[in-house]
Design an enzyme around this catalytic site. Structure first.
Site, PDB file in Angstrom:
ATOM      1  N   GLN A  95     -14.570   3.309   0.725  1.00 46.01           N
ATOM      2  CA  GLN A  95     -14.030   2.564  -0.056  1.00 46.01           C
ATOM      3  C   GLN A  95     -13.102   3.525  -1.369  1.00 46.01           C
ATOM      4  O   GLN A  95     -14.117   4.558  -1.634  1.00 46.01           O
ATOM      5  CB  GLN A  95     -14.697   1.124  -0.594  1.00 46.01           C
ATOM      6  CG  GLN A  95     -13.676   1.330  -2.322  1.00 46.01           C
ATOM      7  CD  GLN A  95     -14.315  -0.258  -3.394  1.00 46.01           C
ATOM      8  OE1 GLN A  95     -16.154  -0.725  -2.713  1.00 46.01           O
ATOM      9  NE2 GLN A  95     -14.196  -1.111  -3.727  1.00 46.01           N
ATOM     10  N   GLU A  96     -11.893   3.576  -1.534  1.00 45.40           N
ATOM     11  CA  GLU A  96     -11.392   4.626  -2.173  1.00 45.40           C
ATOM     12  C   GLU A  96     -11.043   3.989  -3.408  1.00 45.40           C
ATOM     13  O   GLU A  96     -11.512   5.153  -4.591  1.00 45.40           O
ATOM     14  CB  GLU A  96     -10.275   5.285  -1.519  1.00 45.40           C
ATOM     15  CG  GLU A  96     -10.424   5.721  -0.014  1.00 45.40           C
ATOM     16  CD  GLU A  96      -8.879   6.595   0.518  1.00 45.40           C
ATOM     17  OE1 GLU A  96      -8.147   6.149  -0.242  1.00 45.40           O
ATOM     18  OE2 GLU A  96      -9.158   6.643   2.079  1.00 45.40           O
TER      19      GLU A  96
ATOM     20  N   ASN B 188     -12.951  -3.209   2.509  1.00 47.22           N
ATOM     21  CA  ASN B 188     -13.767  -1.591   2.198  1.00 47.22           C
ATOM     22  C   ASN B 188     -15.003  -2.126   0.914  1.00 47.22           C
ATOM     23  O   ASN B 188     -14.555  -2.689   0.060  1.00 47.22           O
ATOM     24  CB  ASN B 188     -13.739  -0.845   2.367  1.00 47.22           C
ATOM     25  CG  ASN B 188     -12.603  -0.718   3.967  1.00 47.22           C
ATOM     26  OD1 ASN B 188     -13.721  -1.184   4.944  1.00 47.22           O
ATOM     27  ND2 ASN B 188     -11.652   0.421   3.460  1.00 47.22           N
TER      28      ASN B 188
ATOM     29  N   ASP C  25       0.861  -1.263   0.166  1.00 43.20           N
ATOM     30  CA  ASP C  25       0.026   0.103   0.292  1.00 43.20           C
ATOM     31  C   ASP C  25       0.918   1.245   0.379  1.00 43.20           C
ATOM     32  O   ASP C  25       1.834   1.552   0.799  1.00 43.20           O
ATOM     33  CB  ASP C  25      -1.133   0.037   0.825  1.00 43.20           C
ATOM     34  CG  ASP C  25      -1.795   0.913   1.183  1.00 43.20           C
ATOM     35  OD1 ASP C  25      -3.219   0.798   1.091  1.00 43.20           O
ATOM     36  OD2 ASP C  25      -1.563   1.909   1.349  1.00 43.20           O
ATOM     37  N   ILE C  26       0.731   2.191  -1.032  1.00 46.63           N
ATOM     38  CA  ILE C  26       1.513   3.626  -0.967  1.00 46.63           C
ATOM     39  C   ILE C  26       1.316   4.481   0.139  1.00 46.63           C
ATOM     40  O   ILE C  26       2.093   5.310   0.692  1.00 46.63           O
ATOM     41  CB  ILE C  26       0.891   4.460  -2.276  1.00 46.63           C
ATOM     42  CG1 ILE C  26       1.555   5.101  -2.597  1.00 46.63           C
ATOM     43  CG2 ILE C  26      -0.717   5.034  -1.636  1.00 46.63           C
ATOM     44  CD1 ILE C  26       2.078   5.414  -3.895  1.00 46.63           C
TER      45      ILE C  26
ATOM     46  N   HIS D  43     -10.479  -5.113  -3.240  1.00 54.00           N
ATOM     47  CA  HIS D  43      -9.435  -5.328  -2.421  1.00 54.00           C
ATOM     48  C   HIS D  43      -8.761  -6.025  -1.078  1.00 54.00           C
ATOM     49  O   HIS D  43      -9.909  -5.374   0.095  1.00 54.00           O
ATOM     50  CB  HIS D  43      -7.945  -4.869  -2.754  1.00 54.00           C
ATOM     51  CG  HIS D  43      -8.373  -3.107  -2.294  1.00 54.00           C
ATOM     52  ND1 HIS D  43      -9.607  -2.431  -2.839  1.00 54.00           N
ATOM     53  CD2 HIS D  43      -8.489  -2.288  -1.116  1.00 54.00           C
ATOM     54  CE1 HIS D  43     -10.073  -0.584  -2.457  1.00 54.00           C
ATOM     55  NE2 HIS D  43      -8.696  -1.712  -1.242  1.00 54.00           N
ATOM     56  N   PHE D  44      -8.232  -6.651  -1.180  1.00 58.47           N
ATOM     57  CA  PHE D  44      -8.201  -6.767   0.580  1.00 58.47           C
ATOM     58  C   PHE D  44      -6.864  -6.565   1.370  1.00 58.47           C
ATOM     59  O   PHE D  44      -5.727  -6.820   0.644  1.00 58.47           O
ATOM     60  CB  PHE D  44      -7.989  -8.575   1.003  1.00 58.47           C
ATOM     61  CG  PHE D  44      -9.219  -9.077   1.225  1.00 58.47           C
ATOM     62  CD1 PHE D  44      -9.643  -9.506   2.270  1.00 58.47           C
ATOM     63  CD2 PHE D  44      -9.800  -9.961  -0.003  1.00 58.47           C
ATOM     64  CE1 PHE D  44     -11.444  -9.647   2.728  1.00 58.47           C
ATOM     65  CE2 PHE D  44     -11.049  -9.938  -0.846  1.00 58.47           C
ATOM     66  CZ  PHE D  44     -12.184 -10.336   1.207  1.00 58.47           C
ATOM     67  N   HIS D  45      -7.165  -5.736   2.481  1.00 56.15           N
ATOM     68  CA  HIS D  45      -5.331  -5.278   3.793  1.00 56.15           C
ATOM     69  C   HIS D  45      -4.964  -6.599   3.821  1.00 56.15           C
ATOM     70  O   HIS D  45      -5.763  -6.555   4.765  1.00 56.15           O
ATOM     71  CB  HIS D  45      -6.159  -4.028   4.126  1.00 56.15           C
ATOM     72  CG  HIS D  45      -6.645  -2.623   3.034  1.00 56.15           C
ATOM     73  ND1 HIS D  45      -6.441  -2.002   2.882  1.00 56.15           N
ATOM     74  CD2 HIS D  45      -8.395  -2.911   2.596  1.00 56.15           C
ATOM     75  CE1 HIS D  45      -6.763  -0.629   2.760  1.00 56.15           C
ATOM     76  NE2 HIS D  45      -7.850  -1.466   2.263  1.00 56.15           N
TER      77      HIS D  45
HETATM   78  P1  5GP Z   1      -9.925   1.173  -0.288  1.00 51.34           P
HETATM   79  O1  5GP Z   1      -9.670   2.842   0.912  1.00 51.34           O
HETATM   80  O2  5GP Z   1     -10.320   1.754  -0.933  1.00 51.34           O
HETATM   81  O3  5GP Z   1     -10.180   0.311   0.809  1.00 51.34           O
HETATM   82  O4  5GP Z   1      -7.910   1.305   0.424  1.00 51.34           O
HETATM   83  C1  5GP Z   1      -7.177   2.269  -0.707  1.00 51.34           C
HETATM   84  C2  5GP Z   1      -5.849   1.477  -0.264  1.00 51.34           C
HETATM   85  O5  5GP Z   1      -5.579   1.471  -1.888  1.00 51.34           O
HETATM   86  C3  5GP Z   1      -5.676   3.082   0.739  1.00 51.34           C
HETATM   87  O6  5GP Z   1      -4.923   2.303   0.792  1.00 51.34           O
HETATM   88  C4  5GP Z   1      -4.621   3.851  -0.873  1.00 51.34           C
HETATM   89  O7  5GP Z   1      -3.425   3.680  -0.013  1.00 51.34           O
HETATM   90  C5  5GP Z   1      -4.589   2.577  -1.402  1.00 51.34           C
HETATM   91  N1  5GP Z   1      -3.778   2.993  -2.948  1.00 51.34           N
HETATM   92  C6  5GP Z   1      -4.474   4.232  -3.725  1.00 51.34           C
HETATM   93  N2  5GP Z   1      -3.430   4.685  -4.895  1.00 51.34           N
HETATM   94  C7  5GP Z   1      -2.413   3.312  -4.939  1.00 51.34           C
HETATM   95  C8  5GP Z   1      -2.004   3.452  -5.422  1.00 51.34           C
HETATM   96  O8  5GP Z   1      -1.396   4.426  -5.829  1.00 51.34           O
HETATM   97  N3  5GP Z   1      -0.005   2.698  -5.308  1.00 51.34           N
HETATM   98  C9  5GP Z   1      -0.450   2.218  -4.312  1.00 51.34           C
HETATM   99  N4  5GP Z   1       0.335   1.106  -4.482  1.00 51.34           N
HETATM  100  N5  5GP Z   1      -1.605   2.035  -3.195  1.00 51.34           N
HETATM  101  C10 5GP Z   1      -2.720   2.677  -3.499  1.00 51.34           C
END
Ligand code: 5GP
Length: 105
Positions: free
Chosen positions: A91-92, A84, A29-30, A97-99
Site C-alpha cells: 500500500q503506497e 492492499n 490510476d495515474i 482504495h480498491f483497484h
Molecule cells: P496502492 O499501492 O496504495 O495500493 O495503490 C496506490 C495507487 O494510486 C497506485 O496504483 C498509484 O499509481 C495511484 N496514484 C498515486 N498517486 C496518484 C495520483 O496523484 N493520481 C492518480 N490518479 N493515481 C495515483
C-alpha cells in the site's frame, strides 16, 4: 491522514473521474497496470480495511461492483480487483482504495 486522494476528492489536483456519489469516488490510476485501471475510494479518510466501519465497507463494495461492471462492459475485458492494506503489503497511499484492473491480454 490526508493523502493525495483527498486532494483528488477536493479537485485540488486533476484526475479522470469515472464515478462519483455522495460518499465515494472512482478515478483512473495515474500509473495504470492496464488501460482503464480504476481506483475506487470512500471520501472519508480511512487508512485500511482495519479502520473503515463494516457498514461503510459494504457500501464501498457496492460501488466497486458497479465500477467493475462498467469497466467490463466498456472494455469487454476480464477484471482483477486488488486491495492492499499497510505498507508491507504494497500500500503506497494510506487511504483505503480498491483497484479495478481490466485484463485485456
Ligand atoms: P496502492 O499501492 O496504495 O495500493 O495503490 C496506490 C495507487 O494510486 C497506485 O496504483 C498509484 O499509481 C495511484 N496514484 C498515486 N498517486 C496518484 C495520483 O496523484 N493520481 C492518480 N490518479 N493515481 C495515483
Amino acid at each position: 491522514m490526508t493523502t493525495i486522494f483527498t486532494k483528488i476528492i477536493n479537485r485540488e489536483i486533476p484526475s479522470h473521474i469515472i464515478y462519483e456519489d455522495k460518499n465515494h469516488l472512482a478515478f483512473l490510476d495515474i500509473s495504470p497496470f492496464e488501460k482503464g485501471h480504476t481506483l475506487v475510494i470512500p471520501k472519508k479518510e480511512y487508512k485500511t480495511i482495519f479502520e473503515i466501519p463494516e457498514d461503510e465497507f459494504l457500501e464501498l463494495m457496492k460501488v466497486v461492483k458497479k465500477v467493475a461492471e462498467h469497466v467490463e462492459k466498456t472494455l469487454n475485458c476480464g477484471i482483477n480487483i486488488w486491495q492492499n492494506n499497510k505498507e508491507i503489503s504494497g500500500q503506497e497511499v494510506p487511504h483505503i482504495h480498491f483497484h479495478v484492473v481490466p485484463r485485456l491480454s
